[in-house]
Scaffold this motif. Sequence first.
Motif, PDB file in Angstrom:
ATOM      1  N   PHE A 193      10.792 -23.452 149.185  1.00  0.00           N
ATOM      2  CA  PHE A 193      10.694 -22.662 150.413  1.00  0.00           C
ATOM      3  C   PHE A 193      11.724 -21.538 150.441  1.00  0.00           C
ATOM      4  N   VAL A 194      12.942 -21.827 149.960  1.00  0.00           N
ATOM      5  CA  VAL A 194      13.981 -20.793 149.959  1.00  0.00           C
ATOM      6  C   VAL A 194      13.579 -19.637 149.046  1.00  0.00           C
ATOM      7  N   PHE A 195      13.108 -19.956 147.845  1.00  0.00           N
ATOM      8  CA  PHE A 195      12.753 -18.914 146.879  1.00  0.00           C
ATOM      9  C   PHE A 195      11.643 -18.022 147.406  1.00  0.00           C
ATOM     10  N   PHE A 196      10.538 -18.620 147.820  1.00  0.00           N
ATOM     11  CA  PHE A 196       9.396 -17.812 148.224  1.00  0.00           C
ATOM     12  C   PHE A 196       9.649 -17.053 149.525  1.00  0.00           C
ATOM     13  N   GLU A 197      10.268 -17.680 150.515  1.00  0.00           N
ATOM     14  CA  GLU A 197      10.496 -16.995 151.786  1.00  0.00           C
ATOM     15  C   GLU A 197      11.505 -15.867 151.641  1.00  0.00           C
ATOM     16  N   THR A 198      12.413 -15.988 150.656  1.00  0.00           N
ATOM     17  CA  THR A 198      13.386 -14.924 150.429  1.00  0.00           C
ATOM     18  C   THR A 198      12.774 -13.759 149.668  1.00  0.00           C
ATOM     19  N   PHE A 199      12.070 -14.039 148.596  1.00  0.00           N
ATOM     20  CA  PHE A 199      11.582 -12.980 147.713  1.00  0.00           C
ATOM     21  C   PHE A 199      10.155 -12.527 148.020  1.00  0.00           C
ATOM     22  N   TRP A 200       9.428 -13.289 148.839  1.00  0.00           N
ATOM     23  CA  TRP A 200       8.091 -12.868 149.258  1.00  0.00           C
ATOM     24  C   TRP A 200       8.097 -12.395 150.703  1.00  0.00           C
ATOM     25  N   PHE A 201       9.254 -11.925 151.182  1.00  0.00           N
ATOM     26  CA  PHE A 201       9.357 -11.343 152.520  1.00  0.00           C
ATOM     27  C   PHE A 201       8.831 -12.288 153.601  1.00  0.00           C
ATOM     28  N   GLY A 202       9.345 -13.536 153.590  1.00  0.00           N
ATOM     29  CA  GLY A 202       9.009 -14.478 154.655  1.00  0.00           C
ATOM     30  C   GLY A 202       7.733 -15.261 154.440  1.00  0.00           C
ATOM     31  N   GLN A 203       7.185 -15.220 153.244  1.00  0.00           N
ATOM     32  CA  GLN A 203       5.951 -15.955 152.980  1.00  0.00           C
ATOM     33  C   GLN A 203       6.112 -16.903 151.797  1.00  0.00           C
ATOM     34  N   THR A 204       5.408 -18.020 151.872  1.00  0.00           N
ATOM     35  CA  THR A 204       5.216 -18.926 150.746  1.00  0.00           C
ATOM     36  C   THR A 204       3.757 -18.775 150.315  1.00  0.00           C
ATOM     37  N   PRO A 205       3.344 -19.390 149.212  1.00  0.00           N
ATOM     38  CA  PRO A 205       1.916 -19.332 148.868  1.00  0.00           C
ATOM     39  C   PRO A 205       1.013 -19.804 150.007  1.00  0.00           C
ATOM     40  N   GLY A 206       1.434 -20.871 150.679  1.00  0.00           N
ATOM     41  CA  GLY A 206       0.643 -21.366 151.802  1.00  0.00           C
ATOM     42  C   GLY A 206       0.593 -20.381 152.954  1.00  0.00           C
ATOM     43  N   LYS A 207       1.732 -19.784 153.281  1.00  0.00           N
ATOM     44  CA  LYS A 207       1.768 -18.813 154.370  1.00  0.00           C
ATOM     45  C   LYS A 207       0.959 -17.565 154.015  1.00  0.00           C
ATOM     46  N   ARG A 208       0.961 -17.203 152.742  1.00  0.00           N
ATOM     47  CA  ARG A 208       0.184 -16.034 152.334  1.00  0.00           C
ATOM     48  C   ARG A 208      -1.312 -16.286 152.518  1.00  0.00           C
ATOM     49  N   VAL A 209      -1.764 -17.475 152.159  1.00  0.00           N
ATOM     50  CA  VAL A 209      -3.176 -17.819 152.355  1.00  0.00           C
ATOM     51  C   VAL A 209      -3.520 -17.883 153.839  1.00  0.00           C
ATOM     52  N   ALA A 210      -2.615 -18.464 154.631  1.00  0.00           N
ATOM     53  CA  ALA A 210      -2.850 -18.596 156.074  1.00  0.00           C
ATOM     54  C   ALA A 210      -2.584 -17.303 156.832  1.00  0.00           C
ATOM     55  N   LYS A 211      -2.082 -16.279 156.124  1.00  0.00           N
ATOM     56  CA  LYS A 211      -1.798 -14.968 156.715  1.00  0.00           C
ATOM     57  C   LYS A 211      -0.767 -15.058 157.847  1.00  0.00           C
ATOM     58  N   ILE A 212       0.321 -15.766 157.568  1.00  0.00           N
ATOM     59  CA  ILE A 212       1.436 -15.830 158.507  1.00  0.00           C
ATOM     60  C   ILE A 212       2.721 -15.492 157.766  1.00  0.00           C
ATOM     61  N   ARG A 213       3.785 -15.183 158.518  1.00  0.00           N
ATOM     62  CA  ARG A 213       5.039 -14.731 157.908  1.00  0.00           C
ATOM     63  C   ARG A 213       6.214 -15.129 158.800  1.00  0.00           C
ATOM     64  N   VAL A 214       7.341 -15.451 158.176  1.00  0.00           N
ATOM     65  CA  VAL A 214       8.574 -15.738 158.902  1.00  0.00           C
ATOM     66  C   VAL A 214       9.378 -14.449 159.027  1.00  0.00           C
ATOM     67  N   VAL A 215       9.839 -14.153 160.241  1.00  0.00           N
ATOM     68  CA  VAL A 215      10.720 -13.005 160.474  1.00  0.00           C
ATOM     69  C   VAL A 215      11.864 -13.449 161.370  1.00  0.00           C
ATOM     70  N   ARG A 216      12.894 -12.631 161.450  1.00  0.00           N
ATOM     71  CA  ARG A 216      13.992 -12.925 162.364  1.00  0.00           C
ATOM     72  C   ARG A 216      13.553 -12.684 163.807  1.00  0.00           C
ATOM     73  N   ASP A 217      14.366 -13.147 164.726  1.00  0.00           N
ATOM     74  CA  ASP A 217      14.015 -13.010 166.140  1.00  0.00           C
ATOM     75  C   ASP A 217      13.852 -11.564 166.574  1.00  0.00           C
ATOM     76  N   ASP A 218      14.504 -10.636 165.868  1.00  0.00           N
ATOM     77  CA  ASP A 218      14.396  -9.224 166.225  1.00  0.00           C
ATOM     78  C   ASP A 218      13.330  -8.503 165.407  1.00  0.00           C
ATOM     79  N   GLY A 219      12.565  -9.264 164.608  1.00  0.00           N
ATOM     80  CA  GLY A 219      11.478  -8.667 163.840  1.00  0.00           C
ATOM     81  C   GLY A 219      11.849  -8.252 162.437  1.00  0.00           C
ATOM     82  N   ARG A 220      13.143  -8.329 162.074  1.00  0.00           N
ATOM     83  CA  ARG A 220      13.553  -7.939 160.727  1.00  0.00           C
ATOM     84  C   ARG A 220      13.159  -9.012 159.714  1.00  0.00           C
ATOM     85  N   LEU A 221      13.144  -8.632 158.439  1.00  0.00           N
ATOM     86  CA  LEU A 221      12.834  -9.587 157.383  1.00  0.00           C
ATOM     87  C   LEU A 221      13.936 -10.639 157.276  1.00  0.00           C
ATOM     88  N   ILE A 222      13.558 -11.858 156.926  1.00  0.00           N
ATOM     89  CA  ILE A 222      14.571 -12.895 156.772  1.00  0.00           C
ATOM     90  C   ILE A 222      15.258 -12.743 155.418  1.00  0.00           C
TER      91      ILE A 222
END
Length: 261
Positions: free
Chosen positions: A90-119
Amino acid sequence: MRFFNRITFQTPESVELEFTLAGIGNRALALLIDYTILAVTLLVFLLTWTVFSTQLFNFFEDLITNAQNLGIWLIAVFFLIAFAIYIGYFVFFETFWFGQTPGKRVAKIRVVRDDGRLIGLQQATLRALLRPFDETLFIGAFLIMLSHREKRLGDLAAGTIVIQAETLTASATLIISEQAKELHEKLIEVADFSQLMPDDFAVIREYLQRRGAMSLKARASLSLKLAEQVKAIINLEKLPEAVTPDVFLEAVYLLYQQPEF
């Protein structure tokens, strides 16, 4: 009942961007895919480790007096490495895939900071380390359903939220002008791109992708401010004559993709 919980971000340039929170269904789908990949990975690791540890144990069995302790250490190391794979995924993919893992990419969702910036690495690590607690008795799922911003423990600690990744339309497609292609050759000679970080590039890319959906006033204001910020980062005294902020940002986008940068 909330089916589509939307959230608005205010950028430092005073531009409002609205997104839809991911929701428990999309997050469950992403987690199912990620855990399937993790299960296969850990199974391969288990088989590999079993062969390796068996051979190692047999080799040292006649050389040491208490071989049982070696077996315990090998089991302990196995669990430590397995946990590192679990967290590291999770750390590798969310860091280098701009908040996404393979699962999140398929589900079309993304993790961002509370202010909208990339994690970044810190946020991704906090989320991953608290994931086991979130999954204990489905605590994370209950928190997602009950909280206004659909946050689990990892999100609360890391200051993150999970949003739906917007599907790019024809108007939001990243288009590079011919003028920008010509400009990027000149910028190589006069600008210092060593200080341009991945987060800066990601912001430029996000703007270029979304500009078609912005009003003319918001687009002009945001592109100018972004161009000024990038110009300061790359130590460029002034923009070339007859070059609009949009063209300049397109040229920087092209430059940053070159291998030397």
